[in-house]
Design a protein around this motif. Structure first.
Motif, PDB file in Angstrom:
ATOM      1  N   GLY A  15       0.791  -1.226   0.000  1.00 42.24           N
ATOM      2  CA  GLY A  15       0.000   0.000   0.000  1.00 42.24           C
ATOM      3  C   GLY A  15       0.820   1.269   0.000  1.00 42.24           C
ATOM      4  O   GLY A  15       0.383   2.307  -0.468  1.00 42.24           O
ATOM      5  N   ILE A  16       2.047   1.224   0.534  1.00 41.33           N
ATOM      6  CA  ILE A  16       2.857   2.443   0.610  1.00 41.33           C
ATOM      7  C   ILE A  16       3.189   2.992  -0.767  1.00 41.33           C
ATOM      8  O   ILE A  16       3.237   4.194  -0.968  1.00 41.33           O
ATOM      9  CB  ILE A  16       4.146   2.210   1.431  1.00 41.33           C
ATOM     10  N   ILE A  17       3.390   2.145  -1.725  1.00 39.34           N
ATOM     11  CA  ILE A  17       3.735   2.610  -3.062  1.00 39.34           C
ATOM     12  C   ILE A  17       2.550   3.326  -3.707  1.00 39.34           C
ATOM     13  O   ILE A  17       2.733   4.239  -4.507  1.00 39.34           O
ATOM     14  CB  ILE A  17       4.263   1.457  -3.938  1.00 39.34           C
ATOM     15  N   LYS A  18       1.346   2.965  -3.327  1.00 39.99           N
ATOM     16  CA  LYS A  18       0.151   3.626  -3.872  1.00 39.99           C
ATOM     17  C   LYS A  18      -0.075   4.990  -3.227  1.00 39.99           C
ATOM     18  O   LYS A  18      -0.659   5.871  -3.826  1.00 39.99           O
ATOM     19  CB  LYS A  18      -1.076   2.749  -3.660  1.00 39.99           C
ATOM     20  N   LYS A  19       0.407   5.175  -2.000  1.00 37.70           N
ATOM     21  CA  LYS A  19       0.232   6.437  -1.290  1.00 37.70           C
ATOM     22  C   LYS A  19       1.352   7.430  -1.573  1.00 37.70           C
ATOM     23  O   LYS A  19       1.222   8.610  -1.284  1.00 37.70           O
ATOM     24  CB  LYS A  19       0.188   6.178   0.224  1.00 37.70           C
TER      25      LYS A  19
END
Length: 52
Positions: A15-19
């Motif tokens: 999820g961090i890469i999407k944020k």
């Protein structure tokens, strides 16, 4: 206090890469290239003389 780390790679996933906005805005190379250490030392020396 300053903390500097030297890593070979940083892995983002899940999820961090999407944020995270464009990583190019955060992960950049130094502008001074191979001269960064010399210029930093000279700047610190100049700064110490100005404040002494």
């Amino acid at each position: 206090m300053t903390l500097m780390l030297s890593t070979n790679e940083i892995i983002f996933g899940g999820g961090i890469i999407k944020k995270t906005p464009k990583l190019e805005d955060y992960i950049v190379t130094q502008e001074l290239g191979d001269n960064s250490e010399t210029v930093s030392c000279l700047a610190l020396d100049r700064d110490s003389k100005l404040h002494s």
